[in-house]
Scaffold this motif. Structure first.
Motif, short mmCIF file in Angstrom:
data_model
loop_
_atom_site.label_atom_id
_atom_site.label_comp_id
_atom_site.label_asym_id
_atom_site.label_seq_id
_atom_site.Cartn_x
_atom_site.Cartn_y
_atom_site.Cartn_z
N PHE A 93 0.84 -1.19 0.00
CA PHE A 93 0.00 0.00 0.00
C PHE A 93 0.88 1.25 0.00
CE2 PHE A 93 -3.33 -2.85 1.43
CZ PHE A 93 -4.46 -2.28 0.86
N PRO A 94 0.49 2.29 -0.74
CA PRO A 94 1.26 3.55 -0.71
C PRO A 94 1.41 4.09 0.71
CG PRO A 94 -0.30 3.59 -2.52
CD PRO A 94 -0.60 2.35 -1.70
N SER A 95 0.40 3.92 1.53
CA SER A 95 0.49 4.42 2.91
C SER A 95 1.58 3.69 3.70
CB SER A 95 -0.86 4.30 3.62
OG SER A 95 -1.28 2.95 3.67
N THR A 96 1.83 2.44 3.36
CA THR A 96 2.90 1.69 4.01
C THR A 96 4.25 2.26 3.62
OG1 THR A 96 1.58 -0.32 4.17
CG2 THR A 96 3.97 -0.60 4.22
N LEU A 97 4.42 2.55 2.33
CA LEU A 97 5.68 3.15 1.87
C LEU A 97 5.95 4.49 2.54
CD1 LEU A 97 5.41 2.39 -1.95
CD2 LEU A 97 6.94 1.29 -0.30
N LEU A 98 4.89 5.23 2.83
CA LEU A 98 5.03 6.55 3.43
C LEU A 98 5.12 6.52 4.96
CD1 LEU A 98 2.47 8.47 1.19
CD2 LEU A 98 4.97 8.54 1.06
N ASN A 99 4.85 5.37 5.55
CA ASN A 99 4.89 5.25 7.01
C ASN A 99 6.34 5.41 7.48
OD1 ASN A 99 5.12 3.95 9.69
ND2 ASN A 99 2.97 3.47 9.34
N PRO A 100 6.58 6.28 8.46
CA PRO A 100 7.95 6.50 8.95
C PRO A 100 8.63 5.22 9.44
CG PRO A 100 6.46 8.13 9.88
CD PRO A 100 5.60 7.13 9.16
N SER A 101 7.88 4.23 9.87
CA SER A 101 8.46 2.98 10.38
C SER A 101 8.91 2.04 9.25
CB SER A 101 7.45 2.24 11.25
OG SER A 101 7.08 3.03 12.35
N PHE A 102 8.46 2.30 8.02
CA PHE A 102 8.74 1.36 6.94
C PHE A 102 10.23 1.26 6.61
CE2 PHE A 102 8.90 0.05 2.42
CZ PHE A 102 8.39 -1.22 2.59
N SER A 103 10.93 2.38 6.56
CA SER A 103 12.35 2.31 6.23
C SER A 103 13.12 1.53 7.30
CB SER A 103 12.95 3.71 6.03
OG SER A 103 12.83 4.47 7.21
N MET A 104 12.72 1.68 8.56
CA MET A 104 13.35 0.91 9.63
C MET A 104 13.06 -0.58 9.45
SD MET A 104 15.24 1.08 12.34
CE MET A 104 15.10 2.67 13.10
N PHE A 105 11.82 -0.91 9.08
CA PHE A 105 11.44 -2.30 8.82
C PHE A 105 12.32 -2.90 7.73
CE2 PHE A 105 9.01 -5.03 5.90
CZ PHE A 105 8.85 -6.14 6.71
N VAL A 106 12.48 -2.18 6.63
CA VAL A 106 13.29 -2.68 5.51
C VAL A 106 14.74 -2.87 5.94
CG1 VAL A 106 14.18 -2.11 3.21
CG2 VAL A 106 11.77 -1.70 3.75
N CYS A 107 15.29 -1.91 6.66
CA CYS A 107 16.67 -2.04 7.12
C CYS A 107 16.83 -3.22 8.07
CB CYS A 107 17.11 -0.75 7.82
SG CYS A 107 17.32 0.63 6.69
N ASN A 108 15.89 -3.42 8.97
CA ASN A 108 15.96 -4.55 9.91
C ASN A 108 15.87 -5.88 9.17
OD1 ASN A 108 16.27 -2.91 12.13
ND2 ASN A 108 14.11 -2.95 12.66
N GLU A 109 14.94 -5.97 8.21
CA GLU A 109 14.78 -7.21 7.45
C GLU A 109 16.01 -7.50 6.62
OE1 GLU A 109 12.28 -9.53 7.76
OE2 GLU A 109 11.87 -8.21 9.45
N LYS A 110 16.59 -6.46 6.05
CA LYS A 110 17.79 -6.64 5.22
C LYS A 110 18.95 -7.13 6.08
CE LYS A 110 20.83 -4.37 1.99
NZ LYS A 110 21.29 -3.14 1.41
N SER A 111 19.12 -6.57 7.26
CA SER A 111 20.24 -6.99 8.13
C SER A 111 19.99 -8.39 8.68
CB SER A 111 20.45 -5.99 9.28
OG SER A 111 19.35 -5.98 10.14
N ASP A 112 18.71 -8.78 8.89
CA ASP A 112 18.39 -10.12 9.35
C ASP A 112 18.68 -11.19 8.31
OD1 ASP A 112 17.59 -9.11 11.77
OD2 ASP A 112 15.43 -9.32 11.39
N SER A 113 18.61 -10.80 7.03
CA SER A 113 18.79 -11.78 5.95
C SER A 113 20.24 -11.95 5.54
CB SER A 113 17.94 -11.40 4.74
OG SER A 113 18.45 -10.20 4.17
N THR A 114 21.13 -11.10 6.05
CA THR A 114 22.53 -11.22 5.65
C THR A 114 23.35 -11.97 6.66
OG1 THR A 114 23.03 -9.05 6.61
CG2 THR A 114 22.55 -9.15 4.25
#
Length: 114
Positions: A93-114
């Protein structure tokens, strides 16, 4: 506690959420281009109803992020060759992309997968 409210609401509605993967084909060749991740429920709730319910209850972001996380986890759990798997397309959802917590979510998921 991502999705705690969603899990509680889903239990109240006697619903379990799971992912399915729709094959996407190249129109000109018929070859597999990848898969689209779709969320489903064990109840008769359509995805539209689930997301409308989440929006009205104030946890659309949580449902969207939980759906993405479950879909990606389920997809790669099913892939035999994780380094050469077809592309996975995930709706957001566009609102998810705009949510301030989303970038933190992506960074956390990326670091968890490496």
């Amino acid at each position: 506690m991502l999705g705690l409210e969603l899990a509680t609401a889903a239990r109240k509605r006697n619903s379990t959420l799971y992912s399915v993967f729709q094959p996407l084909l190249q129109l000109n060749t018929g070859e597999l281009a990848g898969y689209e991740a779709l969320i489903r429920s064990t109840t008769n709730d359509t995805p539209e109803c689930l997301f409308q319910f989440a929006r009205s209850a104030g946890f659309l972001y949580e449902l969207d992020v939980m759906s993405m996380k479950r879909s990606v986890s389920a997809y790669f759990a099913e892939m035999f060759d994780k380094n050469n798997s077809p592309l996975l397309f995930v709706n957001i959802f566009p609102s998810t992309l705009l949510n301030p917590s989303f970038s933190m979510f992506v960074c956390n998921e990326k670091s968890d997968s490496t």
